[in-house]
Enzyme design. Structure first.
Site, short mmCIF file in Angstrom:
data_model
loop_
_atom_site.label_atom_id
_atom_site.label_comp_id
_atom_site.label_asym_id
_atom_site.label_seq_id
_atom_site.Cartn_x
_atom_site.Cartn_y
_atom_site.Cartn_z
N PRO A 88 31.81 -36.49 -4.92
CA PRO A 88 30.91 -35.53 -5.54
C PRO A 88 29.23 -36.12 -5.22
O PRO A 88 28.23 -35.51 -5.68
CB PRO A 88 31.15 -35.71 -7.10
CG PRO A 88 32.36 -36.55 -7.28
CD PRO A 88 32.70 -37.00 -6.16
N GLU A 115 37.76 -43.30 -9.74
CA GLU A 115 36.33 -43.08 -10.03
C GLU A 115 35.27 -43.17 -8.91
O GLU A 115 34.24 -42.85 -9.11
CB GLU A 115 35.81 -44.39 -11.08
CG GLU A 115 36.78 -44.40 -12.36
CD GLU A 115 37.10 -43.24 -13.04
OE1 GLU A 115 38.39 -42.97 -13.25
OE2 GLU A 115 36.04 -42.51 -13.57
N ARG A 152 39.27 -19.82 8.04
CA ARG A 152 39.15 -18.26 8.07
C ARG A 152 38.17 -17.74 9.25
O ARG A 152 37.90 -16.60 9.36
CB ARG A 152 39.02 -17.42 6.77
CG ARG A 152 37.97 -18.25 6.06
CD ARG A 152 37.76 -17.52 4.71
NE ARG A 152 37.68 -15.96 4.68
CZ ARG A 152 36.48 -15.39 4.84
NH1 ARG A 152 35.58 -16.07 5.37
NH2 ARG A 152 36.60 -14.07 4.56
N ASP A 167 31.09 -11.12 5.60
CA ASP A 167 31.31 -11.57 4.37
C ASP A 167 29.97 -12.01 3.73
O ASP A 167 28.76 -12.24 4.22
CB ASP A 167 31.68 -13.09 4.41
CG ASP A 167 32.99 -13.03 5.09
OD1 ASP A 167 33.97 -12.17 4.61
OD2 ASP A 167 33.50 -14.23 5.42
CL1 6GU Z 1 34.66 -33.61 -2.79
N1 6GU Z 1 35.46 -34.67 -5.23
C1 6GU Z 1 35.06 -34.72 -6.48
N2 6GU Z 1 36.01 -35.57 -7.24
N3 6GU Z 1 34.65 -34.08 -7.28
C2 6GU Z 1 33.85 -33.10 -6.54
C3 6GU Z 1 33.63 -32.90 -5.28
C4 6GU Z 1 34.58 -33.59 -4.52
N4 6GU Z 1 33.11 -31.70 -4.94
C5 6GU Z 1 32.57 -31.41 -6.29
N5 6GU Z 1 32.86 -31.91 -7.34
#
Ligand code: 6GU
Length: 244
Positions: A88, A115, A152, A167
């Site tokens: 994230p 984590e 895709r 798209d």
């Molecule tokens: Cl790539 N991993 C995690 N754990 N949470 C996320 C993510 C990735 N992308 C958005 N939220």
């Protein structure tokens, strides 16, 4: 194109790879997808992939050694993969990246869990990517998102070559609304223009609807795309101004 997915949950991918267009693409040999078990690159009895965080705190951190060893091993097989670490904290994944990656011979996706991942892994990957501003249990669902978005765009994966060009996002705009039978559904009628058979009028209507829905839902997108003079005039009629 080869997709390697390094994960502690290789089973996560079995149903998605057996269904729908992903499975067809695999059958047609347009893509190959290999979920690879990170635990195969551990050497202790418990196949440990995580440990407690230095400095204290909640949760567990993924150890660097198994990931490093997996990358080293997988990199010995040609072609050299482009290595993406999912977290994230990464750069936001978007359609342009999907297009770039669809031109690669091999993508290696590393799924994080727990984590976090020991920071020292970062220098052994090419990029770190997130799929959005929310937190998932781990990278597996994100890896599937990226796999679909990239697959895709590979020629032959979609039945019709133009469908991915039409798209939402491929020209930076959201798609115009679409309709099928019946012509009247609970009093809601299909816009008359779509029944007219006048293809030039239909094309113009679709473009205007794309502009309208993008202005209403994602005005931020209008700043980063190329608009024709006709597009601008239409948007300005709706109250849009290019410097807002
Ligand atoms: Cl790539 N991993 C995690 N754990 N949470 C996320 C993510 C990735 N992308 C958005 N939220």
């Amino acid at each position: 194109m080869l997709f390697d997915i390094l994960t502690i949950f290789p089973g996560f991918f079995s149903s998605p790879l057996q269904d729908g267009l992903l499975s067809k693409a695999i059958q047609k040999d347009l893509i190959q997808v290999r979920p690879i078990n990170l635990r195969d690159f551990t050497h202790d009895r418990h196949n440990t992939v995580d440990d407690r965080p230095y400095g204290g705190g909640e949760g567990m951190v993924m150890k660097p050694e198994p990931i490093y060893e997996a990358l080293e091993t997988l990199r010995t097989e040609p072609p050299a993969p482009y290595v993406v670490l999912l977290s994230p904290r990464g750069r936001l994944f978007h359609q342009e990246m999907a297009h770039e990656w669809a031109g690669l011979e091999r993508l290696l996706i590393v799924c994080g869990r727990y984590e976090g991942i020991d920071e020292r892994v970062a220098r052994f990957v090419d990029t770190e990517v997130s799929i959005g501003d929310y937190v998932l249990f781990g990278g597996e669902a994100a890896a599937l998102v990226i796999l679909e978005a990239v697959a895709r765009l590979i020629p032959g994966v979609l039945g019709c070559e133009t469908s991915s060009q039409r798209d939402s996002f491929s020209d930076g705009l959201l798609e115009s609304p679409c309709y099928t039978r019946p012509p009247d559904f609970l009093g809601q009628r299909v816009p008359e223009v779509l029944l007219s058979g006048d293809h030039a009028r239909i094309a113009r209507w679709r473009r205007e609807q794309s502009l309208l829905v993008t202005l209403q839902r994602r005005p931020d997108l209008l700043k980063s795309i190329e608009l024709s003079e006709t597009d601008r005039e239409f948007l300005e009629m709706l109250g849009w101004s290019c410097d807002t």
